[in-house]
Design a protein around this motif. Structure first.
Motif, PDB file in Angstrom:
ATOM      1  N   ILE A 190       0.817  -1.220   0.000  1.00  0.00           N
ATOM      2  CA  ILE A 190       0.000   0.000   0.000  1.00  0.00           C
ATOM      3  C   ILE A 190       0.849   1.268   0.000  1.00  0.00           C
ATOM      4  CG2 ILE A 190      -1.657   1.352   1.364  1.00  0.00           C
ATOM      5  CD1 ILE A 190      -2.827  -1.292   2.339  1.00  0.00           C
ATOM      6  N   ALA A 191       1.922   1.279   0.803  1.00  0.00           N
ATOM      7  CA  ALA A 191       2.688   2.510   1.030  1.00  0.00           C
ATOM      8  C   ALA A 191       3.198   3.168  -0.254  1.00  0.00           C
ATOM      9  CB  ALA A 191       3.840   2.239   1.983  1.00  0.00           C
ATOM     10  N   PRO A 192       3.866   2.447  -1.158  1.00  0.00           N
ATOM     11  CA  PRO A 192       4.356   3.097  -2.382  1.00  0.00           C
ATOM     12  C   PRO A 192       3.235   3.683  -3.229  1.00  0.00           C
ATOM     13  CG  PRO A 192       5.400   0.973  -2.081  1.00  0.00           C
ATOM     14  CD  PRO A 192       4.286   1.026  -1.102  1.00  0.00           C
ATOM     15  N   PHE A 193       2.131   2.978  -3.293  1.00  0.00           N
ATOM     16  CA  PHE A 193       1.001   3.441  -4.105  1.00  0.00           C
ATOM     17  C   PHE A 193       0.434   4.740  -3.539  1.00  0.00           C
ATOM     18  CE2 PHE A 193      -3.599   3.497  -4.940  1.00  0.00           C
ATOM     19  CZ  PHE A 193      -3.585   3.536  -6.328  1.00  0.00           C
ATOM     20  N   ILE A 194       0.239   4.783  -2.215  1.00  0.00           N
ATOM     21  CA  ILE A 194      -0.315   5.984  -1.580  1.00  0.00           C
ATOM     22  C   ILE A 194       0.661   7.149  -1.696  1.00  0.00           C
ATOM     23  CG2 ILE A 194      -1.003   6.997   0.629  1.00  0.00           C
ATOM     24  CD1 ILE A 194      -2.222   4.356   1.386  1.00  0.00           C
ATOM     25  N   THR A 195       1.949   6.856  -1.525  1.00  0.00           N
ATOM     26  CA  THR A 195       2.964   7.916  -1.632  1.00  0.00           C
ATOM     27  C   THR A 195       2.945   8.555  -3.010  1.00  0.00           C
ATOM     28  OG1 THR A 195       4.382   6.798  -0.030  1.00  0.00           O
ATOM     29  CG2 THR A 195       5.416   8.443  -1.452  1.00  0.00           C
ATOM     30  N   LEU A 196       2.921   7.738  -4.045  1.00  0.00           N
ATOM     31  CA  LEU A 196       2.870   8.278  -5.405  1.00  0.00           C
ATOM     32  C   LEU A 196       1.582   9.046  -5.654  1.00  0.00           C
ATOM     33  CD1 LEU A 196       4.320   5.238  -7.417  1.00  0.00           C
ATOM     34  CD2 LEU A 196       5.451   7.429  -6.927  1.00  0.00           C
ATOM     35  N   THR A 197       0.485   8.536  -5.094  1.00  0.00           N
ATOM     36  CA  THR A 197      -0.801   9.224  -5.265  1.00  0.00           C
ATOM     37  C   THR A 197      -0.779  10.588  -4.604  1.00  0.00           C
ATOM     38  OG1 THR A 197      -1.956   7.099  -5.306  1.00  0.00           O
ATOM     39  CG2 THR A 197      -3.287   9.067  -4.888  1.00  0.00           C
ATOM     40  N   LEU A 200       1.847  12.454  -3.913  1.00  0.00           N
ATOM     41  CA  LEU A 200       2.730  13.341  -4.673  1.00  0.00           C
ATOM     42  C   LEU A 200       2.057  13.857  -5.935  1.00  0.00           C
ATOM     43  CD1 LEU A 200       6.156  11.478  -4.347  1.00  0.00           C
ATOM     44  CD2 LEU A 200       5.466  13.615  -3.234  1.00  0.00           C
ATOM     45  N   ALA A 201       1.383  12.968  -6.653  1.00  0.00           N
ATOM     46  CA  ALA A 201       0.724  13.366  -7.900  1.00  0.00           C
ATOM     47  C   ALA A 201      -0.401  14.363  -7.646  1.00  0.00           C
ATOM     48  CB  ALA A 201       0.188  12.135  -8.626  1.00  0.00           C
ATOM     49  N   VAL A 202      -1.249  14.045  -6.630  1.00  0.00           N
ATOM     50  CA  VAL A 202      -2.371  14.930  -6.326  1.00  0.00           C
ATOM     51  C   VAL A 202      -1.873  16.268  -5.782  1.00  0.00           C
ATOM     52  CG1 VAL A 202      -4.393  15.225  -4.855  1.00  0.00           C
ATOM     53  CG2 VAL A 202      -3.983  13.032  -5.961  1.00  0.00           C
ATOM     54  N   GLY A 203      -0.850  16.244  -4.938  1.00  0.00           N
ATOM     55  CA  GLY A 203      -0.279  17.478  -4.409  1.00  0.00           C
ATOM     56  C   GLY A 203       0.290  18.353  -5.507  1.00  0.00           C
ATOM     57  N   LEU A 204       0.968  17.756  -6.461  1.00  0.00           N
ATOM     58  CA  LEU A 204       1.526  18.514  -7.581  1.00  0.00           C
ATOM     59  C   LEU A 204       0.425  19.151  -8.418  1.00  0.00           C
ATOM     60  CD1 LEU A 204       3.973  19.378  -9.233  1.00  0.00           C
ATOM     61  CD2 LEU A 204       3.803  17.216 -10.500  1.00  0.00           C
ATOM     62  N   VAL A 205      -0.633  18.376  -8.659  1.00  0.00           N
ATOM     63  CA  VAL A 205      -1.766  18.914  -9.423  1.00  0.00           C
ATOM     64  C   VAL A 205      -2.405  20.082  -8.677  1.00  0.00           C
ATOM     65  CG1 VAL A 205      -4.090  18.406 -10.264  1.00  0.00           C
ATOM     66  CG2 VAL A 205      -2.246  16.775 -10.650  1.00  0.00           C
ATOM     67  N   GLY A 206      -2.573  19.947  -7.349  1.00  0.00           N
ATOM     68  CA  GLY A 206      -3.154  21.022  -6.561  1.00  0.00           C
ATOM     69  C   GLY A 206      -2.295  22.275  -6.577  1.00  0.00           C
ATOM     70  N   TYR A 207      -0.983  22.090  -6.466  1.00  0.00           N
ATOM     71  CA  TYR A 207      -0.066  23.232  -6.491  1.00  0.00           C
ATOM     72  C   TYR A 207      -0.120  23.941  -7.849  1.00  0.00           C
ATOM     73  CZ  TYR A 207       4.312  25.834  -6.779  1.00  0.00           C
ATOM     74  OH  TYR A 207       5.258  26.812  -6.967  1.00  0.00           O
ATOM     75  N   LEU A 208      -0.075  23.162  -8.923  1.00  0.00           N
ATOM     76  CA  LEU A 208      -0.140  23.758 -10.258  1.00  0.00           C
ATOM     77  C   LEU A 208      -1.461  24.486 -10.481  1.00  0.00           C
ATOM     78  CD1 LEU A 208       1.511  20.953 -12.412  1.00  0.00           C
ATOM     79  CD2 LEU A 208       2.526  23.121 -11.683  1.00  0.00           C
ATOM     80  N   SER A 209      -2.546  23.911  -9.931  1.00  0.00           N
ATOM     81  CA  SER A 209      -3.853  24.554 -10.059  1.00  0.00           C
ATOM     82  C   SER A 209      -3.864  25.897  -9.353  1.00  0.00           C
ATOM     83  CB  SER A 209      -4.940  23.645  -9.466  1.00  0.00           C
ATOM     84  OG  SER A 209      -6.194  24.288  -9.470  1.00  0.00           O
ATOM     85  N   PHE A 210      -3.270  25.957  -8.140  1.00  0.00           N
ATOM     86  CA  PHE A 210      -3.210  27.209  -7.396  1.00  0.00           C
ATOM     87  C   PHE A 210      -2.360  28.240  -8.129  1.00  0.00           C
ATOM     88  CE2 PHE A 210      -0.981  29.890  -4.298  1.00  0.00           C
ATOM     89  CZ  PHE A 210      -2.074  30.518  -3.698  1.00  0.00           C
ATOM     90  N   ARG A 211      -1.200  27.804  -8.639  1.00  0.00           N
ATOM     91  CA  ARG A 211      -0.316  28.721  -9.343  1.00  0.00           C
ATOM     92  C   ARG A 211      -0.974  29.264 -10.615  1.00  0.00           C
ATOM     93  NH1 ARG A 211       3.488  31.448  -7.354  1.00  0.00           N
ATOM     94  NH2 ARG A 211       4.575  31.465  -9.377  1.00  0.00           N
ATOM     95  N   ASN A 212      -1.672  28.412 -11.329  1.00  0.00           N
ATOM     96  CA  ASN A 212      -2.373  28.859 -12.537  1.00  0.00           C
ATOM     97  C   ASN A 212      -3.478  29.853 -12.187  1.00  0.00           C
ATOM     98  OD1 ASN A 212      -0.784  27.333 -14.259  1.00  0.00           O
ATOM     99  ND2 ASN A 212      -2.151  25.561 -14.209  1.00  0.00           N
ATOM    100  N   GLY A 213      -4.149  29.594 -11.044  1.00  0.00           N
ATOM    101  CA  GLY A 213      -5.175  30.535 -10.595  1.00  0.00           C
ATOM    102  C   GLY A 213      -4.595  31.897 -10.275  1.00  0.00           C
ATOM    103  N   GLN A 214      -3.443  31.915  -9.608  1.00  0.00           N
ATOM    104  CA  GLN A 214      -2.779  33.177  -9.295  1.00  0.00           C
ATOM    105  C   GLN A 214      -2.372  33.916 -10.570  1.00  0.00           C
ATOM    106  OE1 GLN A 214      -3.072  34.423  -6.452  1.00  0.00           O
ATOM    107  NE2 GLN A 214      -1.522  33.789  -5.012  1.00  0.00           N
ATOM    108  N   LYS A 215      -1.843  33.174 -11.529  1.00  0.00           N
ATOM    109  CA  LYS A 215      -1.439  33.796 -12.795  1.00  0.00           C
ATOM    110  C   LYS A 215      -2.655  34.362 -13.525  1.00  0.00           C
ATOM    111  CE  LYS A 215       1.202  32.890 -17.029  1.00  0.00           C
ATOM    112  NZ  LYS A 215       0.203  33.476 -17.923  1.00  0.00           N
ATOM    113  N   LEU A 254      -7.691  11.113  -2.494  1.00  0.00           N
ATOM    114  CA  LEU A 254      -6.795  10.377  -1.592  1.00  0.00           C
ATOM    115  C   LEU A 254      -7.553   9.308  -0.817  1.00  0.00           C
ATOM    116  CD1 LEU A 254      -4.537  13.243  -0.175  1.00  0.00           C
ATOM    117  CD2 LEU A 254      -3.880  11.425  -1.755  1.00  0.00           C
ATOM    118  N   ALA A 255      -8.735   9.678  -0.338  1.00  0.00           N
ATOM    119  CA  ALA A 255      -9.525   8.707   0.423  1.00  0.00           C
ATOM    120  C   ALA A 255      -9.892   7.500  -0.441  1.00  0.00           C
ATOM    121  CB  ALA A 255     -10.790   9.376   0.974  1.00  0.00           C
ATOM    122  N   VAL A 256     -10.340   7.768  -1.664  1.00  0.00           N
ATOM    123  CA  VAL A 256     -10.704   6.668  -2.574  1.00  0.00           C
ATOM    124  C   VAL A 256      -9.473   5.823  -2.902  1.00  0.00           C
ATOM    125  CG1 VAL A 256     -11.517   6.135  -4.905  1.00  0.00           C
ATOM    126  CG2 VAL A 256     -12.669   7.902  -3.553  1.00  0.00           C
ATOM    127  N   ALA A 257      -8.332   6.492  -3.122  1.00  0.00           N
ATOM    128  CA  ALA A 257      -7.101   5.764  -3.445  1.00  0.00           C
ATOM    129  C   ALA A 257      -6.671   4.858  -2.300  1.00  0.00           C
ATOM    130  CB  ALA A 257      -5.992   6.751  -3.779  1.00  0.00           C
TER     131      ALA A 257
END
Length: 402
Positions: A44-51, A53-68, A384-387
């Motif tokens: 479970i651990a590697p799968f959740i870790t990658l999830t 990281l991926a979701v966090g990156l998407v959230g960060y990019l979404s926030f940055r795009n919103g600011q721009k 994350l919860a579903v994952a």
């Protein structure tokens, strides 16, 4: 045969000893650590870790795009508002000079008698009725005489002013009826000489169209500025100076009707920092009453915190208002909130040199962005919860036969 047997026997014994030595070798700590991790956790651990990281990156990019996106929208809105103000000022400030040009041309060609005060009085009265932005139109001759027609007050009362004998001397102000005829005497000034006035002297000195300094009306209700132009006859002999005044409160009325974001403000200042107009209800000069004479306000004296802080930031960042030569974009803090500022110089060929300032809080654009961020955060947590649930169920199914 025996020898071969002995050799094989020795080899067999040797193999046994090697196996015993391997069995007696100590296990490394890292091996023991991994041995203690349950298999389901290892899956479970590697799968959740990658999830994560991926979701966090998407959230960060979404926030940055919103600011721009916010910065881009704010930039376009400031440009649009600033350009609208610039265009309005260009038209508004050209009107008095166009009136002066028409009147000076008519006098130069003899179509308008520069020596007949009655003719000039009626002509100016009709022009004031036609041109709403104009507060008064007048002519001062080389003898110091004056003829003037104008409007004043909230009631738009009309008046005319003449000096006795169309020369320097007594100054009389009359109310007029709806046809421009004189009625009651409103004011009498014993000594008046048009040649000593700045609107007259400035135009004669320049030899062409000029602006007077901004001044507060003697009624104390508004500020005005005079556009003046020398008048010559066909032999280039000076006949006098024709001038047109405009109320600067009309610029404030225009700014107040603009949509500047939700809480944005716009104001116009001279290079000295003195206020010309603003989108607020605040007057750019002190009120009447008390022992002190009325005076104009600097932008950093404004009671409106956004205007005051904007003026301070602009003056500090640019090294002084006189150093602003082209459009500038500045971000600053006011009342703990980020503000977007744009300033644009407004020079003209007749000596005017003002600055247009537009200020819009970042928060005016952040409501929708913040709402989108809340939705994004909710979707991230849900993902994350579903994952986690899916990974746990999958890992259990895989490890059950084991």
């Amino acid at each position: 045969m025996k020898t071969r047997y002995d050799i094989q026997g020795q080899m067999a014994i040797g193999d046994t000893e090697n196996m015993d030595e391997e069995a007696q070798m100590p296990t490394r700590p890292s091996d023991r650590l991994f041995d203690k991790i349950p298999l389901i956790t290892a899956l479970i651990a590697p799968f959740i870790t990658l999830t994560v990281l991926a979701v966090g990156l998407v959230g960060y990019l979404s926030f940055r795009n919103g600011q721009k996106a916010v910065n881009d929208v704010a930039y376009r809105l400031r440009n649009e508002i600033t350009q609208r103000i610039y265009d309005h000022l260009h038209t508004f400030l050209n009107t008095p000079h166009q009136i002066n040009q028409v009147n000076a041309g008519a006098m130069n060609q003899g179509l308008l008698d520069a020596y007949d005060s009655t003719v000039l009085e009626r002509h100016f009265w009709r022009q004031v009725r036609i041109f709403r932005p104009v507060s008064s139109i007048y002519f001062g001759n080389t003898r110091g005489g004056l003829v003037n027609s104008g409007r004043e007050g909230a009631a738009d009362s009309r008046y005319v002013i003449v000096t006795d004998g169309f020369a320097s001397g007594p100054f009389r102000k009359y109310a007029t009826d709806s046809l421009g005829n004189r009625t009651d005497i409103l004011v009498t000034v014993p000594n008046f000489d048009a040649r000593t006035r700045q609107w007259y002297a400035g135009a004669v000195e320049r030899g062409t169209a000029a602006w007077s300094p901004v001044y507060i009306l003697f009624t104390g209700q508004d500020m005005a500025i005079a556009a003046s132009r020398p008048v010559y006859d066909g032999q280039q002999k000076l006949l006098g100076v024709v001038s047109t005044d405009i109320f600067l409160s009309q610029i404030s009325h225009f700014l107040q009707n603009l949509s500047i974001g939700e809480t944005g403000q716009a104001f116009i200042i001279e290079r000295s920092g003195l206020l010309i107009a603003s989108s607020t209800d605040e007057k750019p000069f002190t009120e009447q009453g008390g022992t002190e004479a009325q005076r104009r306000l600097h932008a950093d004296e404004s009671a409106i915190s956004m205007i005051r802080h904007a003026a301070e930031a602009l003056n500090k960042r640019s090294g002084g208002y006189h150093h602003i030569t082209d459009v500038q974009h500045i971000e600053f803090e006011s009342d703990g909130r980020c503000q977007f500022l744009q300033v644009l110089p407004v020079p003209d060929e007749h000596g005017l040199d003002w600055l247009i300032v537009v200020v819009i809080p970042q928060a005016d654009f952040m409501n929708q962005i913040n709402a989108n961020n809340h939705i994004t955060a909710f979707l991230i947590v849900l993902t994350l919860a579903v994952a986690v649930v899916i990974s746990v169920l999958t890992a259990r199914r895989i490890t059950r036969p084991i």
